[in-house]
Scaffold this motif. Sequence first.
Motif, PDB file in Angstrom:
ATOM      1  N   ASP A 180       4.191   0.031  -7.209  1.00 49.23           N
ATOM      2  CA  ASP A 180       4.007  -0.888  -6.135  1.00 49.23           C
ATOM      3  C   ASP A 180       4.038  -0.274  -4.947  1.00 49.23           C
ATOM      4  OD1 ASP A 180       4.042  -3.155  -4.910  1.00 49.23           O
ATOM      5  OD2 ASP A 180       5.532  -4.229  -5.608  1.00 49.23           O
ATOM      6  N   ILE A 181       3.141  -0.496  -4.026  1.00 50.10           N
ATOM      7  CA  ILE A 181       3.173   0.094  -2.742  1.00 50.10           C
ATOM      8  C   ILE A 181       3.526  -0.744  -1.777  1.00 50.10           C
ATOM      9  CG2 ILE A 181       1.396   1.420  -1.121  1.00 50.10           C
ATOM     10  CD1 ILE A 181       1.764   2.822  -3.540  1.00 50.10           C
ATOM     11  N   ASN A 182       4.484  -0.451  -0.988  1.00 52.21           N
ATOM     12  CA  ASN A 182       5.278  -1.035   0.237  1.00 52.21           C
ATOM     13  C   ASN A 182       5.670  -2.402  -0.630  1.00 52.21           C
ATOM     14  OD1 ASN A 182       3.134   0.451   2.177  1.00 52.21           O
ATOM     15  ND2 ASN A 182       5.197   0.241   2.919  1.00 52.21           N
ATOM     16  N   PRO A 183       6.492  -2.319  -1.484  1.00 51.47           N
ATOM     17  CA  PRO A 183       6.721  -3.668  -2.202  1.00 51.47           C
ATOM     18  C   PRO A 183       7.880  -4.770  -1.401  1.00 51.47           C
ATOM     19  CG  PRO A 183       8.320  -2.022  -2.905  1.00 51.47           C
ATOM     20  CD  PRO A 183       7.343  -1.101  -2.169  1.00 51.47           C
ATOM     21  N   ASP A 184       8.596  -4.238  -0.549  1.00 48.32           N
ATOM     22  CA  ASP A 184       9.677  -5.176   0.138  1.00 48.32           C
ATOM     23  C   ASP A 184       9.266  -5.255   1.479  1.00 48.32           C
ATOM     24  OD1 ASP A 184      10.774  -5.664  -2.450  1.00 48.32           O
ATOM     25  OD2 ASP A 184      12.113  -3.755  -2.020  1.00 48.32           O
ATOM     26  N   SER A 185       8.112  -5.016   1.927  1.00 54.87           N
ATOM     27  CA  SER A 185       7.957  -5.023   3.533  1.00 54.87           C
ATOM     28  C   SER A 185       6.169  -5.049   3.859  1.00 54.87           C
ATOM     29  CB  SER A 185       8.328  -3.612   4.152  1.00 54.87           C
ATOM     30  OG  SER A 185       7.840  -2.333   3.736  1.00 54.87           O
ATOM     31  N   GLU A 186       6.141  -5.137   5.119  1.00 55.45           N
ATOM     32  CA  GLU A 186       4.660  -5.324   5.341  1.00 55.45           C
ATOM     33  C   GLU A 186       3.996  -3.747   5.156  1.00 55.45           C
ATOM     34  OE1 GLU A 186       2.225  -6.369   9.504  1.00 55.45           O
ATOM     35  OE2 GLU A 186       4.342  -7.312   9.240  1.00 55.45           O
ATOM     36  N   PHE A 187       2.956  -3.961   4.888  1.00 53.05           N
ATOM     37  CA  PHE A 187       2.155  -2.710   4.581  1.00 53.05           C
ATOM     38  C   PHE A 187       2.138  -1.543   5.732  1.00 53.05           C
ATOM     39  CE2 PHE A 187      -1.303   0.527   3.783  1.00 53.05           C
ATOM     40  CZ  PHE A 187      -1.190   0.653   2.617  1.00 53.05           C
ATOM     41  N   SER A 188       2.616  -0.702   5.486  1.00 50.23           N
ATOM     42  CA  SER A 188       2.668   0.420   6.707  1.00 50.23           C
ATOM     43  C   SER A 188       2.521   1.836   6.195  1.00 50.23           C
ATOM     44  CB  SER A 188       3.738   0.295   7.635  1.00 50.23           C
ATOM     45  OG  SER A 188       5.247   0.451   6.612  1.00 50.23           O
ATOM     46  N   THR A 189       2.119   2.767   6.870  1.00 48.43           N
ATOM     47  CA  THR A 189       2.052   4.088   6.531  1.00 48.43           C
ATOM     48  C   THR A 189       2.189   5.163   7.574  1.00 48.43           C
ATOM     49  OG1 THR A 189      -0.433   4.451   7.568  1.00 48.43           O
ATOM     50  CG2 THR A 189      -0.013   3.590   5.119  1.00 48.43           C
ATOM     51  N   PHE A 190       2.272   6.507   6.941  1.00 47.53           N
ATOM     52  CA  PHE A 190       2.518   7.596   8.158  1.00 47.53           C
ATOM     53  C   PHE A 190       1.033   7.821   8.917  1.00 47.53           C
ATOM     54  CE2 PHE A 190       6.086   8.343   5.229  1.00 47.53           C
ATOM     55  CZ  PHE A 190       6.976   8.312   6.122  1.00 47.53           C
ATOM     56  N   GLU A 191       1.140   8.804   9.687  1.00 43.48           N
ATOM     57  CA  GLU A 191      -0.177   8.961  10.432  1.00 43.48           C
ATOM     58  C   GLU A 191      -1.238   9.343   9.827  1.00 43.48           C
ATOM     59  OE1 GLU A 191       2.765  10.180  11.071  1.00 43.48           O
ATOM     60  OE2 GLU A 191       3.503   9.683  13.071  1.00 43.48           O
ATOM     61  N   ASN A 192      -1.134  10.013   8.628  1.00 43.29           N
ATOM     62  CA  ASN A 192      -2.072  10.373   7.812  1.00 43.29           C
ATOM     63  C   ASN A 192      -2.389   9.439   6.732  1.00 43.29           C
ATOM     64  OD1 ASN A 192       0.301  10.749   6.171  1.00 43.29           O
ATOM     65  ND2 ASN A 192      -0.383  12.513   5.000  1.00 43.29           N
ATOM     66  N   GLY A 193      -1.766   8.224   6.552  1.00 41.12           N
ATOM     67  CA  GLY A 193      -2.119   7.039   5.629  1.00 41.12           C
ATOM     68  C   GLY A 193      -1.213   7.065   4.474  1.00 41.12           C
ATOM     69  N   ASP A 194      -0.161   8.010   4.339  1.00 42.68           N
ATOM     70  CA  ASP A 194       0.583   7.828   3.252  1.00 42.68           C
ATOM     71  C   ASP A 194       1.610   6.528   3.467  1.00 42.68           C
ATOM     72  OD1 ASP A 194      -0.156   9.918   1.927  1.00 42.68           O
ATOM     73  OD2 ASP A 194       1.166  11.416   2.421  1.00 42.68           O
ATOM     74  N   PRO A 195       1.563   5.841   2.411  1.00 40.37           N
ATOM     75  CA  PRO A 195       2.540   4.580   2.571  1.00 40.37           C
ATOM     76  C   PRO A 195       4.060   5.074   2.744  1.00 40.37           C
ATOM     77  CG  PRO A 195       0.887   4.089   0.643  1.00 40.37           C
ATOM     78  CD  PRO A 195       0.796   5.817   1.192  1.00 40.37           C
ATOM     79  N   VAL A 196       4.730   4.195   3.488  1.00 38.85           N
ATOM     80  CA  VAL A 196       6.216   4.386   3.600  1.00 38.85           C
ATOM     81  C   VAL A 196       7.233   4.225   2.540  1.00 38.85           C
ATOM     82  CG1 VAL A 196       5.700   4.365   6.008  1.00 38.85           C
ATOM     83  CG2 VAL A 196       6.524   2.418   4.774  1.00 38.85           C
TER      84      VAL A 196
END
Length: 219
Positions: A180-196
């Motif tokens: 599950d990508i970004n399960p508990d927050s609004e979708f966001s990533t680092f500068e290269n697109g990696d999810p946080v």
Amino acid sequence: DLENSDEYGHAVQFLALEPSWGAGGSILQEFLLYMPGGGQNNLSYTQNHEYDEVKLSRLAGNALGEVGIGSTAVQVGMGSIFKRAINPKVEVLFRSTELRTFDFSFFFAPQSRQESDELYGMLNRFRYYAAPETDFAGLLFKSPSEWRIFFYYKNNQKAWNVNPYLPKISKCVCTRIDVDINPDSEFSTFENGDPVSARLTMRFVEMEIIDKKLIDKGF
């Protein structure tokens, strides 16, 4: 930093194995993760046993009914006897024991792009070993990898040892894996697109029934 950090005193090891008969095949890859807690996971050893209920009164009634066949006097006698309810006296017959299942859930929040790259590389390897393989024509499946799971603790000498107070888990198969990508927050990533952040959830089923002999051996 799990192995060398003083912050962590417990860890869980997942070994992906080549499918084989017996205790297990060769090790394909090792994963060492923190011991989940804080509401993420409850380590539960559940054993479900199946029993069938047998009412002895039904068996007795069938037997007496057969005795009265062909004799009116005997059948009338039976009717007068059974104006009172029979004590149902229920017995239970053991049928089987279900395979144990184990659920694990891990939440990851990498602090840098490097950690994020390492994380998503690891998640993909979990998915890889949990998936089947097809032959060159795509008609037949080869079984996914099998798994062994071990629990470790760090002793006073800062050395990792298998925890003898947690029952062992036998060889398993992974029946479900969720990333599950970004399960508990609004979708966001680092500068290269990696999810946080990401959550990894897995379900394992043991491949053998845990009987008295295995429990005596620590399972």
